[in-house]
Each structure stands twice: as C-alpha cells, then as structure tokens.
Design a protein around this motif. Structure first.
Motif, PDB file in Angstrom:
ATOM      1  N   ALA A 199       0.969  -1.130  -0.058  1.00 54.66           N
ATOM      2  CA  ALA A 199       0.098  -0.057  -0.045  1.00 54.66           C
ATOM      3  C   ALA A 199       0.771   1.323   0.201  1.00 54.66           C
ATOM      4  CB  ALA A 199      -1.046  -0.077   1.182  1.00 54.66           C
ATOM      5  N   GLY A 200       1.949   1.122  -0.059  1.00 51.88           N
ATOM      6  CA  GLY A 200       3.052   2.261  -0.196  1.00 51.88           C
ATOM      7  C   GLY A 200       3.420   2.646   1.197  1.00 51.88           C
ATOM      8  N   LYS A 201       3.254   1.998   2.212  1.00 52.37           N
ATOM      9  CA  LYS A 201       3.709   2.413   3.744  1.00 52.37           C
ATOM     10  C   LYS A 201       5.083   1.828   3.945  1.00 52.37           C
ATOM     11  CE  LYS A 201      -0.656   3.930   3.345  1.00 52.37           C
ATOM     12  NZ  LYS A 201      -0.990   5.216   3.033  1.00 52.37           N
ATOM     13  N   HIS A 202       6.009   2.387   4.798  1.00 55.01           N
ATOM     14  CA  HIS A 202       7.115   1.907   5.474  1.00 55.01           C
ATOM     15  C   HIS A 202       6.377   0.982   6.729  1.00 55.01           C
ATOM     16  CE1 HIS A 202       9.906   4.120   3.299  1.00 55.01           C
ATOM     17  NE2 HIS A 202       9.165   5.482   3.293  1.00 55.01           N
ATOM     18  N   VAL A 203       6.966   0.270   7.154  1.00 52.86           N
ATOM     19  CA  VAL A 203       6.651  -0.668   8.555  1.00 52.86           C
ATOM     20  C   VAL A 203       7.483  -0.785   9.501  1.00 52.86           C
ATOM     21  CG1 VAL A 203       5.544  -2.899   8.920  1.00 52.86           C
ATOM     22  CG2 VAL A 203       5.047  -1.916   6.718  1.00 52.86           C
ATOM     23  N   LEU A 204       6.991  -0.483  10.680  1.00 52.75           N
ATOM     24  CA  LEU A 204       7.626  -1.026  11.821  1.00 52.75           C
ATOM     25  C   LEU A 204       6.855  -2.184  12.311  1.00 52.75           C
ATOM     26  CD1 LEU A 204       9.569  -0.719  14.370  1.00 52.75           C
ATOM     27  CD2 LEU A 204       8.131   1.142  15.248  1.00 52.75           C
ATOM     28  N   CYS A 205       7.430  -3.325  12.533  1.00 51.51           N
ATOM     29  CA  CYS A 205       6.598  -4.524  13.017  1.00 51.51           C
ATOM     30  C   CYS A 205       7.215  -5.058  14.387  1.00 51.51           C
ATOM     31  CB  CYS A 205       6.826  -5.603  11.970  1.00 51.51           C
ATOM     32  SG  CYS A 205       5.955  -7.158  12.159  1.00 51.51           S
ATOM     33  N   GLU A 206       6.157  -5.417  15.267  1.00 51.20           N
ATOM     34  CA  GLU A 206       6.768  -5.976  16.436  1.00 51.20           C
ATOM     35  C   GLU A 206       7.570  -7.158  16.202  1.00 51.20           C
ATOM     36  OE1 GLU A 206       7.033  -5.522  19.456  1.00 51.20           O
ATOM     37  OE2 GLU A 206       6.198  -3.464  19.487  1.00 51.20           O
ATOM     38  N   LYS A 207       8.042  -7.444  17.204  1.00 50.40           N
ATOM     39  CA  LYS A 207       8.972  -8.606  17.099  1.00 50.40           C
ATOM     40  C   LYS A 207       8.293  -9.934  17.688  1.00 50.40           C
ATOM     41  CE  LYS A 207       9.069  -8.529  21.549  1.00 50.40           C
ATOM     42  NZ  LYS A 207       8.056  -9.665  22.116  1.00 50.40           N
ATOM     43  N   PRO A 208       8.458 -11.149  17.398  1.00 52.81           N
ATOM     44  CA  PRO A 208       9.483 -11.390  16.108  1.00 52.81           C
ATOM     45  C   PRO A 208       8.618 -11.187  14.732  1.00 52.81           C
ATOM     46  CG  PRO A 208       8.355 -13.493  16.941  1.00 52.81           C
ATOM     47  CD  PRO A 208       7.919 -12.123  17.763  1.00 52.81           C
ATOM     48  N   VAL A 209       9.389 -10.774  13.997  1.00 55.73           N
ATOM     49  CA  VAL A 209       9.091 -10.183  12.735  1.00 55.73           C
ATOM     50  C   VAL A 209       8.106 -11.118  11.949  1.00 55.73           C
ATOM     51  CG1 VAL A 209      10.857 -10.655  11.032  1.00 55.73           C
ATOM     52  CG2 VAL A 209       9.579  -8.403  10.845  1.00 55.73           C
ATOM     53  N   ALA A 210       8.495 -12.384  12.234  1.00 54.02           N
ATOM     54  CA  ALA A 210       7.835 -13.573  11.328  1.00 54.02           C
ATOM     55  C   ALA A 210       8.064 -14.804  12.414  1.00 54.02           C
ATOM     56  CB  ALA A 210       8.632 -13.855  10.077  1.00 54.02           C
ATOM     57  N   LEU A 211       7.434 -15.996  11.877  1.00 59.30           N
ATOM     58  CA  LEU A 211       7.483 -17.254  12.494  1.00 59.30           C
ATOM     59  C   LEU A 211       8.690 -18.014  12.093  1.00 59.30           C
ATOM     60  CD1 LEU A 211       3.644 -18.226  12.910  1.00 59.30           C
ATOM     61  CD2 LEU A 211       4.984 -16.988  14.325  1.00 59.30           C
ATOM     62  N   THR A 212       9.070 -17.680  11.071  1.00 59.21           N
ATOM     63  CA  THR A 212      10.482 -18.515  10.433  1.00 59.21           C
ATOM     64  C   THR A 212      11.219 -17.677   9.854  1.00 59.21           C
ATOM     65  OG1 THR A 212       9.264 -19.340   8.413  1.00 59.21           O
ATOM     66  CG2 THR A 212       9.045 -20.684  10.357  1.00 59.21           C
ATOM     67  N   ALA A 213      12.464 -17.847   9.348  1.00 57.17           N
ATOM     68  CA  ALA A 213      13.313 -17.141   8.603  1.00 57.17           C
ATOM     69  C   ALA A 213      12.634 -16.956   7.112  1.00 57.17           C
ATOM     70  CB  ALA A 213      14.795 -17.649   8.656  1.00 57.17           C
TER      71      ALA A 213
END
Length: 337
Positions: free
Chosen positions: A92-106
């Motif tokens: 959508a054209g936004k930068h993102v600050l995501c809470e940790k952990p950023v994902a569930l796997t690498a």
C-alpha cells in the motif's frame, strides 16, 4: 491536526503494547505523529483513538492502509499476522515498523525482504532496546576492551503468565517464550558481539496444556569462542538480567529489556578484583523512553535524515537463530543457523 515535519504513523490494531507503551511514547517524540489507528471494530478503534488523542479511527485495517496521508504503519498484531499485514502495508506504499518476532520462521521473514525490494519501502523489527542509551554504552564498553575480551553473555528473562486466553500462550498463532522474549537474548548478543552465531544448542520445556515453550535454555556459539547462554521462561518468577563476562572484567545491564521510562537506569562495570564489588562502577543514564527513541530513529530514516542501522535483513538473521534453536530441541543436538 497535522504536525509539520513529523512522519505520519498509522497503528494496525488496538493491541495492548501499542495502547500502553508504543503509541504514548511515539506521541512524545520529535519526529513521529500517530495520526490514525485501526481495529476490526469501529467502536473499539474510536474509543482507543479518543483515549489516546489520535485524530482518525478506522473500523478495518484495509481502510487504514488506503489512507494516502499515512506514511508508515506500526504493526503490533499477533505474531502469525506480522508478515501478511506487513506485506499488505508495504504494497500500500507504507513503511513498516513490525513488532518482534517479525515472522514465525526465517523463510517467512524472507517475504518481507522481497516485498521491501519490490515496493521500495522499508521494514523495521521493533527491538526498541537497541535504541536505549544503556545498551549503546554497553556495546561501546565491550568494543573498547575495558572488560578485556568479551567472551560470554549470560541472559535471564522470565515472567509468569498462565492465562490460556493470552496470545503468548496460544501455540497456533506464534505464542511461547522463545518468540516472545528469547528473541531479545539473541538480538542483544548479536548486537554486543557484532557477529552471527555459528551454531546453537537448546532444550525446550513445553506446557502440556498450551503446547507453547514455557522454558527454553540455550547456548549460541559465536566466532572466536564467544558464547551466549540464556534462559527464557513464561512461567517463572519475573526477572531480567544480562551479564557480559570478559577476560578483565564484567558488565551488568540491570534492567535490560523493560527499561523503565520514569526513572534512571544503570549498568555496572566491575574489574573483578573481588566478589564483593569493590571494583564496581555504576554508570547511570537519565530518564529515557526506548519506544520514543525507537520511533524517532526510524522516522529519521524514513525522512532520509539518518542512515539505516538494522533493516529487514537483520530481522531475517535473528529468525534464523530462533529457527535453529527450535530444530536443536527437536533433534537433540547442535544446529547451524
């Protein structure tokens, strides 16, 4: 009301950490303006927005992402929703600050790398501790050689939580201690050593009711025979402590992760002359809010006025170590990230 010169942030959900920690802190920042918040329920969004003084409330995440005035998104959704909604925000054209952990796997985190490259927008993992002055100073002391060669980091991080309704106790959406707090032990050891672990070994005790890891004990071996040893737990007495052991001294970060924002913090450097602390020096830091510092640091990068310290590639590296600890527990041996 628009605040000139500040990045306009939107918050994706009314999660507790956002309401109680991150949003109020960012609102006190010099570069961050929280302009909108979204919930899947319009009344909830409006209630939280009014309580926090946020101008715009949306009754869906899609509406927030469609707002052309929003430049960046803070994503504090449950862990299993980090990647899908962060990707949608990037698209959508936004930068993102995501809470940790950023994902569930690498591998899943790799989707964020691809989306960032495809859209030209940045993704940051919310390890706020790296922005706190106590951690900056700790790293400088380690690098300076004041405690000799730093050879070991010992980390303990625990709390007690046995509520089955809490997202941290729900295995199917990414609950458990290693994701929630073990990630800090890994990220800060990488931060202090300035390197990536070559192999790890760990054991996990799982709650028979929830299926989540309620206690993980691990060792990560870094180049040069340097080690991280840690325990993280979700059903033990609350405690936090980090000790960095060198050949000529040691360094203690007394409240390493949930550093208070209403009183000074301190680290202690001890030359090790005895066990009574005769050679200890306490270094005190003025009151600071690491969430405010994080928000302003990331906003400065978005504005092109600061260089990127930790991008999405760093988050992938941290996830690789977490993956390796899970494999080690399953296979009963050392694993390479």
């Amino acid at each position: 009301m628009t605040e000139s010169g500040k990045v306009r942030w939107g918050v994706l959900s009314t999660a507790k950490i956002g309401r109680e920690k991150v949003i109020p802190a960012m609102q006190r920042g010099e570069r961050s303006h929280v302009a909108a918040i979204a919930s899947r329920d319009a009344a909830t969004a409006r209630k939280v927005a009014d309580a926090l003084g946020i101008g715009t409330a949306y009754g869906s995440y899609e509406e927030l992402l469609a707002d052309p005035e929003i430049e960046a998104i803070y994503n504090p959704l449950p862990n299993h929703l980090h990647v899908p909604w962060s990707v949608r925000a990037l698209e959508a054209g936004k930068h993102v600050l995501c809470e940790k952990p950023v994902a569930l796997t690498a591998d899943e985190a790799g989707q964020l790398v691809d989306a960032s490259k495809r859209t030209g927008k940045l993704v940051f993992e919310a390890f706020m501790v790296r922005h706190h002055p106590q951690w900056r100073e700790a790293r400088e002391i380690v690098r300076s050689g004041r405690i000799g060669e730093a050879r070991a980091v010992q980390t303990v991080f625990a709390y007690y939580l046995d509520d089955p309704g809490n997202v941290r106790n729900q295995a199917d959406i990414g609950g458990g201690g290693l994701y929630d707090i073990g990630c800090y032990a890994i990220a800060t050891a990488r931060f202090l050593f300035g390197a990536e672990p070559e192999r790890v070994v760990g054991t996990i005790d799982r709650d028979p009711r929830f299926g989540t890891d309620r206690m993980t004990t691990g060792i990560a071996e870094f180049p040069g025979n340097r080690h991280l040893g840690f325990v993280c737990a979700t059903q033990l007495v609350p405690v936090q402590r980090v000790e960095v052991l060198g050949t000529k001294g040691r360094l203690t970060v007394e409240i390493p992760f949930n550093a208070p924002n209403d009183r000074p913090t301190r680290i202690v450097v001890d030359d090790g002359r005895d066990l009574h602390g005769t050679g200890a020096e306490a270094i005190e830091f003025p009151v600071a809010d690491q969430y405010t510092l994080q928000g302003d640091a990331i906003s400065a990068v978005i504005q092109g006025e600061a260089s990127l310290e930790w991008g999405i590639e760093d988050a992938v590296l941290n996830m690789r170590v977490i993956d390796a600890f899970f494999r080690s527990s399953e296979r009963n041996g050392w694993e390479q990230p």
